[in-house]
Design a protein around this motif. Structure first.
Motif, mmCIF file in Angstrom:
data_model
loop_
_atom_site.group_PDB
_atom_site.id
_atom_site.type_symbol
_atom_site.label_atom_id
_atom_site.label_comp_id
_atom_site.label_asym_id
_atom_site.label_seq_id
_atom_site.Cartn_x
_atom_site.Cartn_y
_atom_site.Cartn_z
ATOM 1 N N LYS A 114 35.430 90.378 25.331
ATOM 2 C CA LYS A 114 35.922 89.091 25.818
ATOM 3 C C LYS A 114 35.012 88.492 26.879
ATOM 4 C CE LYS A 114 40.438 88.494 26.410
ATOM 5 N NZ LYS A 114 41.790 88.818 26.919
ATOM 6 N N GLU A 115 34.397 89.360 27.665
ATOM 7 C CA GLU A 115 33.494 88.799 28.671
ATOM 8 C C GLU A 115 32.196 89.593 28.731
ATOM 9 O OE1 GLU A 115 35.271 88.998 32.507
ATOM 10 O OE2 GLU A 115 35.119 91.167 32.607
ATOM 11 N N PHE A 116 31.158 88.861 28.974
ATOM 12 C CA PHE A 116 29.822 89.439 29.014
ATOM 13 C C PHE A 116 29.205 88.972 30.328
ATOM 14 C CE2 PHE A 116 25.391 89.303 26.856
ATOM 15 C CZ PHE A 116 25.129 90.587 27.289
ATOM 16 N N ILE A 117 28.897 89.928 31.181
ATOM 17 C CA ILE A 117 28.414 89.567 32.515
ATOM 18 C C ILE A 117 27.017 90.130 32.742
ATOM 19 C CG2 ILE A 117 28.847 89.840 34.995
ATOM 20 C CD1 ILE A 117 31.806 89.824 34.358
ATOM 21 N N LEU A 118 26.112 89.260 33.088
ATOM 22 C CA LEU A 118 24.731 89.669 33.344
ATOM 23 C C LEU A 118 24.404 89.435 34.807
ATOM 24 C CD1 LEU A 118 23.101 87.880 30.307
ATOM 25 C CD2 LEU A 118 23.033 90.334 30.702
ATOM 26 N N GLU A 119 23.715 90.380 35.388
ATOM 27 C CA GLU A 119 23.263 90.174 36.768
ATOM 28 C C GLU A 119 21.786 90.506 36.854
ATOM 29 O OE1 GLU A 119 27.166 91.908 38.852
ATOM 30 O OE2 GLU A 119 25.327 92.142 40.040
ATOM 31 N N ALA A 120 20.978 89.488 37.033
ATOM 32 C CA ALA A 120 19.552 89.746 37.201
ATOM 33 C C ALA A 120 19.305 90.132 38.659
ATOM 34 C CB ALA A 120 18.744 88.519 36.833
#
Lengths: 474, 173
Positions: free
Chosen positions: A358-364
């Motif tokens: 449901k959610e896709f979280i990216l942190e560069a």
């Protein structure tokens, strides 16, 4: 019957704290810590007897440190521990029942009789049934070597002392009553650690913080009631592998930093495992981890966090089909610490393998080029080192994409576009440049069209104060 | 196998939706009726057990200890926590933000905060109770006894001897 909500109680004024019944006041005091709660005894007669009735006692040595002495210094921790022993001796006797007792103590470098005083009181409390079965939470912290160059190393001596003390002084009922155990900065021998963990048969939560059983040891965990497990290794704590043999109730596992060559953890029987966090600054000798293999026995994961924070992406690209059995229930995927300049399109294979996501979280990460990587991280890979295939697929459940550390550069726009193309039911995208107080860059781009003028995308942009703008697909 | 478990899951899902879509009436001590979803009402362990025991769902539940203003606020909390999911980081963050705003508003009106605390205790709404008691504890934290007494209007009734004894004990701690 007394009426909640009527304002007619006499003498109320603005505040009617004292009008609350004892059990509520005790709950409030329970949130305060024993030292502060003890201070409230001087408020009035009624408050005087309340600390003695607290069902949950938290005695934390850090609260007892005298202000005047140097933080982290030996004199300060020693004084704090003398006060802790005093508090335990004055609070534990008596005939009231304690549902939960949390003790957070320092192990001192020059003696162990202060801790022994504490353990002896605990024995009494457990043996007499005053502390409910399974009602103990213990935290043992080794104190640093006092300025020695190796002070960050886990302490062997304090681990040895603790082992000896528990063997000699702990009642046979003590360790089985421990529901939560945290070990901080301690290096045991493998048999000592195995025996300590083995005796804590009722363990529900275990935390190993910079604690291990020496170089190359395997940490074996198999507890019938264990629900949460956290292993945080410092640069000096080097267990070879974490092996969770059988933990039928285990729900959450956190492993931060490992130094083994292959996968850091192996799971046996963990039917309830829902949440897994793996964070590692991979070093040159470490082989990439094959997730499908490591998670073969963990098919019910709902939430997965993978942290990188180095130039190495330490997982192996895999065919989505291979990963799907482990990812079939996954709802939330978080990838953190990905280096700036990394082409993020590789992350799509994870999305493809998790159809319920449901959610896709990216942190560069913050730009790594500000600081040259140290030798052990090997050669700096070029940004195209991670060029895995970009799969074609449709995703029907993904609702939310979040990207923090977003910068207006082609690589970052590309992943947003790629996800947007594949996720048919995407509802919102939040982009945040990761910089507190800076303006976020996204709006203009979206309103004027995509990369290389792909078809324009209409978005409504909502700004909430203090949070990144949410771009909603319309 | 796969289809079987899928069908069972779908059935369970449907059942859950069924019970979740029932409406329940709660009545304040002033006789004012509040209609809420069952999912929302189930935030209260007190009501949950009455519903599960086959209690008078249709007749509704009178709450003689809670006034309308307090009940309205409590329902606001239950609606948010009962009707929204908390599976993902984002959903949890949204709930946390709701909690933060909710408690900040209550904190500004201490008397009302105590009313809500009492109601949460009476209705056994664990999350709300934890939220309000933590908020009160935070108000106390770091204050001297004299400041607390002033802030909360607590009457000083200790004798000199009592005080001596407490000081004695406090030197241990």
């Amino acid at each position: 019957m007394e009426c909640y909500g009527q304002r007619s109680i006499a003498g109320g004024g603005d505040d009617r704290l004292s009008a609350l019944p004892d059990d509520i006041l005790l709950d409030i005091m329970g949130n305060l810590g024993v030292r502060e709660a003890g201070r409230m005894a001087v408020l009035s007669r009624r408050w005087q007897r309340l600390p003695g009735l607290l069902p949950r006692l938290v005695i934390d040595a850090r609260e007892f440190e005298p202000a005047g002495l140097r933080a982290g210094g030996h004199a300060r921790t020693k004084r704090a521990m003398e006060r802790v022993a005093g508090a335990v001796e004055s609070l534990l006797p008596g005939d009231r029942a304690i549902e939960r007792l949390r003790l957070d103590v320092y192990l001192l470098r020059d003696e162990s009789h202060t801790v022994r005083r504490v353990v002896e009181r605990l024995n009494d409390a457990v043996d007499s049934g005053k502390v409910a079965a399974g009602g103990l939470e213990l935290v043992f912290r080794a104190t640093s070597g006092g300025g020695a160059p190796d002070q960050d190393q886990p302490s062997k001596r304090q681990a040895r002392r603790l082992t000896r003390l528990l063997a000699a002084a702990a009642s046979p009922n003590l360790l089985p009553s421990v529901a939560e155990l945290s070990l901080v900065n301690l290096r045991f021998t493998p048999p000592a650690l195995a025996s300590l963990l083995g005796r804590c048969t009722g363990l529900e939560e275990l935390g190993m913080y910079q604690s291990d059983a020496g170089f190359g040891a395997v940490l074996d965990v198999g507890h019938a009631r264990l629900r949460r497990l956290a292993v945080h290794a410092g640069d000096e704590a080097m267990y070879k592998k974490l092996r969770v043999s059988s933990a039928p109730r285990l729900e959450r596992v956190v492993v931060a930093n490992w130094f083994c060559r292959y996968a850091p953890v192996s799971f046996g029987h963990v039917p309830c495992l829902r949440e897994l966090h793996l964070k590692n600054k991979a070093v040159y000798y470490q082989e990439p981890v094959r997730l499908s293999k490591m998670l073969a026995n963990a098919p019910h994961l709902v939430s997965l966090t993978l942290g990188f924070s180095s130039w190495r992406i330490w997982i192996e690209p895999e065919a989505a089909k291979q990963l799907e059995p482990m990812f079939s229930k996954l709802k939330s995927l978080v990838l953190t610490g990905i280096f700036r300049g990394c082409d993020l399109s590789w992350t799509l294979f994870l999305l493809q393998a998790a159809p319920s996501l449901k959610e896709f979280i990216l942190e560069a990460d913050k730009p790594l080029d500000a600081k040259a990587p140290s030798d052990i991280y090997g050669e700096m890979p070029k940004s195209d080192d991670v060029t895995w295939q970009v799969p074609e697929f449709q995703h029907h459940h993904l609702k939310h994409l979040e990207f923090s550390g977003f910068h207006e550069e082609e690589m970052h726009w590309r992943i947003v576009e790629l996800v947007k193309e594949r996720a048919a039911n995407l509802q919102s995208i939040a982009l945040d440049d990761g910089c507190q107080g800076c303006d976020v860059v996204a709006n203009e781009y979206f309103l004027s069209g995509g990369i290389k003028n792909k078809k324009p995308v209409l978005l409504s942009v909502s700004h909430k104060r203090g949070s990144p703008p949410i771009l909603t697909l319309v | 196998m796969a289809t079987g478990s899928g069908a069972a899951a779908a059935a369970a899902d449907a059942e859950e939706k069924e019970s979740g879509s029932r409406m329940i009436t709660l009545t304040s001590n002033e006789g004012k009726a509040f209609v809420v979803t069952e999912a929302s009402a189930r935030q209260s362990a007190t009501i949950r057990s009455m519903v599960d025991d086959g209690g008078c769902v249709d007749k509704g539940f009178p709450l003689p200890n809670v006034d309308s203003k307090t009940l309205a606020r409590v329902i606001q909390y239950c609606d948010e926590h009962g009707n929204k999911e908390a599976h993902t980081v984002d959903e949890r963050a949204a709930l946390a933000k709701f909690d933060k705003d909710f408690i900040a508003e209550l904190d500004a009106d201490k008397a009302f905060l105590y009313d809500v605390t009492m109601a949460a205790n009476y209705l056994h709404i664990q999350g709300l109770f934890a939220l309000t008691t933590q908020c009160i504890a935070d108000t106390i934290k770091g204050k001297t006894p004299e400041e607390i007494r002033t802030a909360f209007g607590i009457e000083y009734d200790l004798t000199a001897q009592d005080e001596e004894e407490i000081k004695e004990e406090d030197t241990h701690a």
